[in-house]
Motif scaffolding. Sequence first.
Motif, short mmCIF file in Angstrom:
data_model
loop_
_atom_site.label_atom_id
_atom_site.label_comp_id
_atom_site.label_asym_id
_atom_site.label_seq_id
_atom_site.Cartn_x
_atom_site.Cartn_y
_atom_site.Cartn_z
N ARG A 143 5.74 -5.98 -22.54
CA ARG A 143 5.93 -5.65 -21.13
C ARG A 143 4.74 -6.18 -20.34
NH1 ARG A 143 5.81 0.83 -20.49
NH2 ARG A 143 6.09 0.19 -18.31
N PRO A 144 4.99 -6.65 -19.11
CA PRO A 144 3.90 -7.27 -18.34
C PRO A 144 2.90 -6.25 -17.83
CG PRO A 144 5.90 -7.15 -17.02
CD PRO A 144 6.27 -6.68 -18.40
N GLN A 145 1.65 -6.65 -17.79
CA GLN A 145 0.58 -5.81 -17.27
C GLN A 145 -0.23 -6.65 -16.28
OE1 GLN A 145 -1.33 -3.41 -20.54
NE2 GLN A 145 0.00 -4.68 -21.82
N LEU A 146 -0.26 -6.22 -15.03
CA LEU A 146 -0.87 -6.99 -13.95
C LEU A 146 -2.25 -6.44 -13.61
CD1 LEU A 146 -0.44 -9.25 -11.87
CD2 LEU A 146 0.52 -7.53 -10.33
N ILE A 147 -3.22 -7.35 -13.53
CA ILE A 147 -4.58 -6.99 -13.17
C ILE A 147 -4.80 -7.34 -11.70
CG2 ILE A 147 -7.03 -7.36 -13.66
CD1 ILE A 147 -6.21 -8.34 -16.43
N LEU A 148 -5.28 -6.39 -10.93
CA LEU A 148 -5.59 -6.61 -9.51
C LEU A 148 -7.05 -6.26 -9.24
CD1 LEU A 148 -2.41 -4.98 -7.91
CD2 LEU A 148 -2.83 -7.42 -8.30
N PRO A 149 -7.72 -7.02 -8.37
CA PRO A 149 -9.08 -6.63 -7.99
C PRO A 149 -9.05 -5.36 -7.14
CG PRO A 149 -8.34 -8.48 -6.68
CD PRO A 149 -7.28 -8.25 -7.71
N ALA A 150 -10.13 -4.62 -7.12
CA ALA A 150 -10.17 -3.35 -6.39
C ALA A 150 -9.95 -3.55 -4.90
CB ALA A 150 -11.51 -2.65 -6.65
N ASN A 151 -10.35 -4.70 -4.36
CA ASN A 151 -10.20 -4.97 -2.92
C ASN A 151 -8.94 -5.78 -2.62
OD1 ASN A 151 -10.97 -7.36 -4.04
ND2 ASN A 151 -12.68 -7.74 -2.64
N PHE A 152 -7.95 -5.68 -3.48
CA PHE A 152 -6.73 -6.48 -3.33
C PHE A 152 -6.07 -6.24 -1.98
CE2 PHE A 152 -2.07 -6.89 -4.12
CZ PHE A 152 -2.03 -8.24 -4.38
N TRP A 153 -6.00 -5.00 -1.54
CA TRP A 153 -5.30 -4.68 -0.29
C TRP A 153 -6.13 -5.04 0.93
CZ3 TRP A 153 -5.07 -2.13 -4.81
CH2 TRP A 153 -3.80 -1.94 -5.37
N GLN A 154 -7.44 -5.13 0.79
CA GLN A 154 -8.29 -5.53 1.90
C GLN A 154 -8.41 -7.05 2.01
OE1 GLN A 154 -9.42 -3.17 -0.44
NE2 GLN A 154 -8.64 -1.51 0.88
N ARG A 155 -8.42 -7.74 0.88
CA ARG A 155 -8.65 -9.19 0.88
C ARG A 155 -7.43 -9.98 1.34
NH1 ARG A 155 -12.39 -12.27 -1.77
NH2 ARG A 155 -13.07 -10.48 -3.00
N PHE A 156 -6.21 -9.49 1.03
CA PHE A 156 -4.99 -10.25 1.32
C PHE A 156 -4.11 -9.49 2.30
CE2 PHE A 156 -6.23 -11.05 -3.12
CZ PHE A 156 -6.47 -12.42 -3.06
N ASN A 157 -3.43 -10.25 3.15
CA ASN A 157 -2.47 -9.60 4.04
C ASN A 157 -1.15 -9.36 3.30
OD1 ASN A 157 -0.85 -11.99 4.13
ND2 ASN A 157 -2.20 -12.82 5.75
N ARG A 158 -0.19 -8.80 3.99
CA ARG A 158 1.05 -8.37 3.33
C ARG A 158 1.80 -9.56 2.74
NH1 ARG A 158 5.85 -4.66 6.06
NH2 ARG A 158 7.18 -4.57 4.20
N GLN A 159 1.93 -10.66 3.50
CA GLN A 159 2.66 -11.81 2.98
C GLN A 159 1.94 -12.46 1.80
OE1 GLN A 159 3.28 -14.98 5.80
NE2 GLN A 159 4.87 -15.97 4.56
N GLN A 160 0.61 -12.51 1.87
CA GLN A 160 -0.15 -13.08 0.76
C GLN A 160 -0.01 -12.23 -0.50
OE1 GLN A 160 -4.05 -13.28 2.52
NE2 GLN A 160 -3.77 -15.39 3.25
#
Length: 406
Positions: A143-160
């Motif tokens: 099963r897939p496991q996705l790694i996100l940086p802690a500032n993922f929601w601050q660094r990228f906008n919704r479309q990105q």
Amino acid sequence: MMLWLWQSSLLLALISGLLLLAHPLLLKRFGARSCYLLWLALPVAVFLPLLPATNAAASLNSAVVDTLVITAGQVQQQLDISSALPGLRWLWLTGAVLMACWCIVSVILLKRQLRPSRQVKHGNLRYYISRTQQGPAIFGVLRPQLILPANFWQRFNRQQRSLILRHELRHWQRGDLHANWLAITLLCLFWFHPLLWLAYRRYRADQELACDADVLHHQPLSTQVCYANALLAAMQSVSTPSATFQPFCHHYGAKQSMKERLLQLNQQHGTSKTPLLFLLASLGIAALFWQQPVQADNTATTVKSSPTPIVRIEPRYPIQAAENRIEGLVQLQFNVQSDGSTSDIIVVHAQPEGVFEKEAVAALKRWRYAPMADPAANIGLKVQLNFALDYDPDLDIEQLDVRPKL
């Protein structure tokens, strides 16, 4: 095993070298997705040396003498390889084990840097937040496991964020993570192969380019611009050198490939299977030629109609007999079953006794025939296998010197 490694290494060197040299032209002409498919040729090539040597053609019966000859050069090659086998085998095995341990440790260290995320939910997909700002990246097998940086929601906008998640999920849907397991397995087996390491690096870069092309397929220019900005922003999330390479996960922001990925956004192509089909066809032709030597080295005489061997495996010349310069012959009697396999193999005569019988019987068990319609023609067949160090076609079998030559 060591002979297979040697033969496979030569094939991997040939194919890897050709793909690496031709990569700029192939990428420009056919696009990233076609280049990515071409790397399938490497695992296919590894299995070519495992194909059995075949001899199609000669009809055999109870009166036929079938001569299988191993020349002095072939025996010397066996002796040279066998003398170095113990040390080479342990050296290779040590490297393969260390490589496998390194992969396992890399996965353990990666998971220690992660903590589960409760901010994002998407079906069976597990999300993790990286404590070292690593990501976006995806890994996993079942099963897939996705790694996100802690500032993922601050660094990228919704479309990105949407495009990034689509990119990572596309890796899973395409089977890229499972393909990476196969690639890493090849690296563990051929850890000593420098071209394979270069090919693996290029393969992973093509994997990212192909996934970019999938995500942007039929997308408007505004989406491509947004995607390019996401790539630039993601590049800043790779904060440590160790984050740039993990054996089982993809990295969205690897700096060394970012320039190439940005350039390829304006050079999208469709998926053409023509290069892959051409390469696989070439490998198929190579496989046919791989099976030819036995046909050149064997002779047979037909006396009357009998089952035809469609697969004939050459017996191995016993190393101890070769070292002692012993030659001889083995006469065998056998039956052919309805499926073409041999059975009820009996040693009728061996000269000298106790030297060549085991290898002769082992080889005959792997022969396959085209059975005759008449059941009686499939019973009581005989074949004679001659073991000679220096083959002379004019030499009568009765003149073979079977005494040890000092």
